[in-house]
Design a protein around this motif. Structure first.
Motif, PDB file in Angstrom:
ATOM      1  N   LEU A   1       1.033  -1.618  -0.230  1.00  0.00           N
ATOM      2  CA  LEU A   1      -0.122  -0.207  -0.232  1.00  0.00           C
ATOM      3  C   LEU A   1       1.064   1.444  -0.246  1.00  0.00           C
ATOM      4  O   LEU A   1       0.428   2.230  -0.487  1.00  0.00           O
ATOM      5  CB  LEU A   1      -1.273  -0.176   1.107  1.00  0.00           C
ATOM      6  CG  LEU A   1      -1.970   0.636   1.516  1.00  0.00           C
ATOM      7  CD1 LEU A   1      -2.913   0.941   0.021  1.00  0.00           C
ATOM      8  CD2 LEU A   1      -2.461   0.813   2.624  1.00  0.00           C
ATOM      9  N   ILE A   2       1.753   1.280   0.887  1.00  0.00           N
ATOM     10  CA  ILE A   2       2.617   2.420   0.857  1.00  0.00           C
ATOM     11  C   ILE A   2       3.252   2.620  -0.204  1.00  0.00           C
ATOM     12  O   ILE A   2       3.638   3.828  -0.215  1.00  0.00           O
ATOM     13  CB  ILE A   2       3.857   2.182   1.470  1.00  0.00           C
ATOM     14  CG1 ILE A   2       2.992   2.333   3.070  1.00  0.00           C
ATOM     15  CG2 ILE A   2       4.864   3.254   2.052  1.00  0.00           C
ATOM     16  CD1 ILE A   2       1.980   3.868   3.692  1.00  0.00           C
ATOM     17  N   LYS A   3       3.705   1.754  -1.045  1.00  0.00           N
ATOM     18  CA  LYS A   3       5.010   1.498  -1.927  1.00  0.00           C
ATOM     19  C   LYS A   3       4.011   2.498  -3.495  1.00  0.00           C
ATOM     20  O   LYS A   3       4.146   3.066  -4.076  1.00  0.00           O
ATOM     21  CB  LYS A   3       5.417   0.595  -2.659  1.00  0.00           C
ATOM     22  CG  LYS A   3       6.009  -0.004  -1.278  1.00  0.00           C
ATOM     23  CD  LYS A   3       7.491  -0.520  -2.381  1.00  0.00           C
ATOM     24  CE  LYS A   3       8.488  -0.669  -1.692  1.00  0.00           C
ATOM     25  NZ  LYS A   3      10.032   0.356  -1.909  1.00  0.00           N
ATOM     26  N   ALA A   4       2.133   1.986  -3.471  1.00  0.00           N
ATOM     27  CA  ALA A   4       1.688   2.633  -4.568  1.00  0.00           C
ATOM     28  C   ALA A   4       1.303   4.006  -3.882  1.00  0.00           C
ATOM     29  O   ALA A   4       1.628   4.846  -4.948  1.00  0.00           O
ATOM     30  CB  ALA A   4       0.230   1.643  -4.227  1.00  0.00           C
ATOM     31  N   LEU A   5       0.600   3.896  -2.653  1.00  0.00           N
ATOM     32  CA  LEU A   5       1.235   5.995  -2.613  1.00  0.00           C
ATOM     33  C   LEU A   5       1.912   6.606  -2.993  1.00  0.00           C
ATOM     34  O   LEU A   5       2.487   7.372  -3.834  1.00  0.00           O
ATOM     35  CB  LEU A   5       1.066   5.559  -0.946  1.00  0.00           C
ATOM     36  CG  LEU A   5      -0.217   6.915  -0.051  1.00  0.00           C
ATOM     37  CD1 LEU A   5      -1.411   6.747  -1.105  1.00  0.00           C
ATOM     38  CD2 LEU A   5      -0.323   6.641   1.133  1.00  0.00           C
ATOM     39  N   ALA A   6       3.123   5.878  -2.555  1.00  0.00           N
ATOM     40  CA  ALA A   6       4.906   6.620  -2.906  1.00  0.00           C
ATOM     41  C   ALA A   6       4.639   7.171  -4.062  1.00  0.00           C
ATOM     42  O   ALA A   6       5.080   7.792  -4.981  1.00  0.00           O
ATOM     43  CB  ALA A   6       6.358   6.260  -2.621  1.00  0.00           C
ATOM     44  N   HIS A   7       4.188   6.142  -5.153  1.00  0.00           N
ATOM     45  CA  HIS A   7       4.462   5.935  -6.899  1.00  0.00           C
ATOM     46  C   HIS A   7       3.096   6.900  -7.494  1.00  0.00           C
ATOM     47  O   HIS A   7       3.459   7.749  -7.651  1.00  0.00           O
ATOM     48  CB  HIS A   7       4.101   4.519  -7.287  1.00  0.00           C
ATOM     49  CG  HIS A   7       4.106   4.428  -8.594  1.00  0.00           C
ATOM     50  ND1 HIS A   7       2.198   4.818  -9.493  1.00  0.00           N
ATOM     51  CD2 HIS A   7       5.172   4.678  -9.629  1.00  0.00           C
ATOM     52  CE1 HIS A   7       3.075   4.931 -10.722  1.00  0.00           C
ATOM     53  NE2 HIS A   7       4.329   4.556 -11.355  1.00  0.00           N
TER      54      HIS A   7
ATOM     55  N   ILE B   1       2.067   9.366  -5.445  1.00  0.00           N
ATOM     56  CA  ILE B   1       2.694  10.615  -5.147  1.00  0.00           C
ATOM     57  C   ILE B   1       3.761  11.601  -6.116  1.00  0.00           C
ATOM     58  O   ILE B   1       3.543  12.914  -5.999  1.00  0.00           O
ATOM     59  CB  ILE B   1       3.171  11.109  -3.624  1.00  0.00           C
ATOM     60  CG1 ILE B   1       2.182  11.160  -1.933  1.00  0.00           C
ATOM     61  CG2 ILE B   1       4.053  12.186  -2.856  1.00  0.00           C
ATOM     62  CD1 ILE B   1       2.401  10.651  -0.797  1.00  0.00           C
ATOM     63  N   THR B   2       4.254  10.638  -6.196  1.00  0.00           N
ATOM     64  CA  THR B   2       5.861  10.955  -7.149  1.00  0.00           C
ATOM     65  C   THR B   2       5.644  11.084  -8.911  1.00  0.00           C
ATOM     66  O   THR B   2       5.841  12.279  -9.412  1.00  0.00           O
ATOM     67  CB  THR B   2       6.959  10.015  -6.589  1.00  0.00           C
ATOM     68  OG1 THR B   2       6.364   8.705  -7.300  1.00  0.00           O
ATOM     69  CG2 THR B   2       7.764  10.029  -5.427  1.00  0.00           C
ATOM     70  N   THR B   3       3.988  10.308  -8.949  1.00  0.00           N
ATOM     71  CA  THR B   3       3.946  10.271 -10.526  1.00  0.00           C
ATOM     72  C   THR B   3       2.428  11.036 -10.715  1.00  0.00           C
ATOM     73  O   THR B   3       2.404  11.637 -11.598  1.00  0.00           O
ATOM     74  CB  THR B   3       3.950   8.944 -11.262  1.00  0.00           C
ATOM     75  OG1 THR B   3       3.065   7.795 -10.416  1.00  0.00           O
ATOM     76  CG2 THR B   3       5.629   8.543 -11.280  1.00  0.00           C
ATOM     77  N   GLY B   4       1.169  10.075  -9.865  1.00  0.00           N
ATOM     78  CA  GLY B   4       0.224  10.064 -10.049  1.00  0.00           C
ATOM     79  C   GLY B   4      -0.633  12.251 -10.012  1.00  0.00           C
ATOM     80  O   GLY B   4      -1.274  12.532 -10.446  1.00  0.00           O
ATOM     81  N   LEU B   5      -0.197  12.487  -8.267  1.00  0.00           N
ATOM     82  CA  LEU B   5       0.078  13.920  -7.688  1.00  0.00           C
ATOM     83  C   LEU B   5       0.822  15.113  -9.232  1.00  0.00           C
ATOM     84  O   LEU B   5       0.146  15.710  -9.385  1.00  0.00           O
ATOM     85  CB  LEU B   5       0.234  13.540  -6.678  1.00  0.00           C
ATOM     86  CG  LEU B   5      -0.279  15.188  -5.894  1.00  0.00           C
ATOM     87  CD1 LEU B   5      -1.569  15.084  -6.309  1.00  0.00           C
ATOM     88  CD2 LEU B   5       0.326  15.574  -4.972  1.00  0.00           C
ATOM     89  N   PRO B   6       1.781  15.002  -9.302  1.00  0.00           N
ATOM     90  CA  PRO B   6       2.089  15.581 -10.083  1.00  0.00           C
ATOM     91  C   PRO B   6       1.671  15.848 -11.682  1.00  0.00           C
ATOM     92  O   PRO B   6       1.256  17.098 -12.096  1.00  0.00           O
ATOM     93  CB  PRO B   6       3.744  15.754 -10.291  1.00  0.00           C
ATOM     94  CG  PRO B   6       3.906  14.445  -9.656  1.00  0.00           C
ATOM     95  CD  PRO B   6       2.558  13.983  -8.842  1.00  0.00           C
TER      96      PRO B   6
END
Lengths: 242, 218
Positions: B92-98, B100-105
């Protein structure tokens, strides 16, 4: 004596040999009778003319394309829960057959669509969901092919099959949302009085039976081949160790 | 969990993390589209939301293999698996980090690129909302695909073959929300359905990812 004993590879090989032969014979008989009856001894439909006759290939293959995935889902679950190797191999065997059925359904549908809808392809929900199913089959088969260790491959493809099933169903209904269809709704269902006029319906049922038998026979054939391949690999590994 | 999130974010943002690559890819795809379909402004207006959604999806796909592959290679994933944090939480955390670094930007940049594609003025808000709702699902589904192919040496192409069909429902609802928003036919239904997909993915897929990771770490 439980049903699971039939999953023992030795016993599986024993009882599937006659079953496979019977299935091939039934498939051949049904398809010959059904297709000849359907193609040559049914009247032309009033509005569709003789193009309606492609139904004898289109509907059974589309039916089997979906049921092959369902079979993969069940055998994947059996593998994950009970870890019967034959089950995983049966799932692997069904993949390419399901893919072939999907392609047959798509191609016959395109051939049928051309005179009826004036186009080979439309982004209709049913057509699109079949295309998506085709992609799911491709991914499933590719994942099997990519992993060397047999048990890992069986585990990973099983999980993919489970997750893929959920998303395939989701896509099936999502595309409804996205576009309206040319394709008619379900013509065959168990709870209706008359589905299709009997002149067309009886040869169609025979063709469906033929496709089911053909699918069973091909799955058994491919599963037996997989078991033999597994045995050969084990024998080679043993001779190399000695 | 927060420490792991911080670590993943730091690794992604620092040199060699490929943080900017996804954004640059997104920009390039969007720039290439007018060359492909011609500079006619009304055509671009028509296809802008769809193009932005497809481009965002491809850009998210680009960085998927990084989610687990690097940690798998240097053994830190095996260490994480023995940590007190359950593997489901790690997935879950790894997906969240992904995200924040791609989806959000991507979500934040998309309206600016919509400007290039002459997007209808009403569409900006819907695009922003639909991407914000949909990209977490893309990251979650993608991390499942990444977990599935982590043990393969050349898993990149296979990863896209596996993940792209899974993206279909999200893409449909995302692009449909923008389209209906512009038409004025009501974007609430597709947005709610997409929210349902995102929440469902976050609720269920970590378990699938963790199961797959355990198999790959065996």
């Amino acid at each position: 004596m439980s049903i699971w004993e039939y999953a023992n590879p030795k016993r599986f090989m024993d009882w599937t040999a006659p079953v496979m032969r019977v299935a091939f014979a039934v498939a051949a008989a049904c398809l010959v009778v059904g297709l000849i009856w359907g193609f040559f001894f049914t009247p032309d439909e009033t509005r569709q003319g003789s193009t309606v006759k492609i139904i004898y290939l289109h509907v059974p293959s589309a039916l089997m394309a979906i049921n092959a995935w369902f079979m993969m889902l069940v055998t994947s679950l059996v593998w994950l829960v009970r870890r019967h190797h034959v089950s995983a191999l049966a799932a692997r065997a069904a993949g390419p057959i399901g893919l072939a059925m999907t392609v047959i359904a798509l191609i016959t549908g395109a051939i049928w669509g051309s005179p009826m809808w004036g186009t080979y392809w439309a982004w209709d929900p049913r057509l699109t969901s079949f295309l998506i199913l085709f992609l799911f089959y491709l991914g499933y088969i590719a994942l099997w092919a990519a992993i060397e260790d047999a048990d890992t491959a069986a585990d990973l493809t099983s999980v993919l099959c489970l997750v893929g099933s959920v998303f395939a169903i989701l896509s099936r209904y999502a595309v409804n949302f996205w576009n309206q269809g040319l394709h008619q709704g379900a013509s065959l269902s168990l709870d209706k009085e008359e589905n299709v006029a009997d002149v067309f319906y009886i040869p169609l049922l025979i063709c469906i039976a033929g496709f089911v038998a053909l699918f069973v026979a091909l799955v058994l054939l491919r599963t037996r081949t997989e078991i033999r391949a597994r045995r050969t690999a084990a024998l080679i590994a043993r001779s190399q160790r000695a | 969990m927060i420490a792991l999130l911080r670590r993943d974010l730091a690794l992604a943002v620092r040199a060699g993390g490929g943080f900017g690559l996804g954004l640059a890819f997104f920009l390039i795809v969007v720039v290439l589209v007018p060359f492909g379909v011609g500079p006619d402004r009304s055509t671009l207006t028509l296809i802008a939301p769809g193009i932005l959604w497809v481009a965002a999806l491809l850009a998210a796909l680009l960085s998927l293999d990084r989610i687990f592959a690097l940690d798998f290679e240097d053994g830190s994933l095996a260490l994480l698996a023995t940590a007190p944090l359950p593997l489901e939480g790690i997935a879950l955390i790894k997906a969240l980090a992904h995200w924040i670094t791609t989806g959000l930007p991507l979500t934040l940049v998309a309206p600016a690129l919509g400007f290039f594609l002459n997007m209808a003025p009403d569409a900006y808000g819907y695009l922003l909302v639909s991407l914000a709702l949909g990209t977490p699902a893309l990251s979650m589904i993608g991390s499942f695909g990444a977990a599935l192919t982590v043990g393969l040496r050349r898993g990149g192409l296979l990863l896209s073959l596996l993940v792209l069909p899974l993206y279909v429902p999200t893409l449909i609802f995302g692009a449909e929300a923008v389209r209906r928003g512009v038409d004025g036919t009501g974007a609430t239904a597709p947005l709610m359905l997409m929210g349902a997909i995102t929440l469902g993915c976050f609720a269920l897929l970590p378990f699938a990812s963790a199961a797959v990771l355990r198999i790959n770490l065996r």
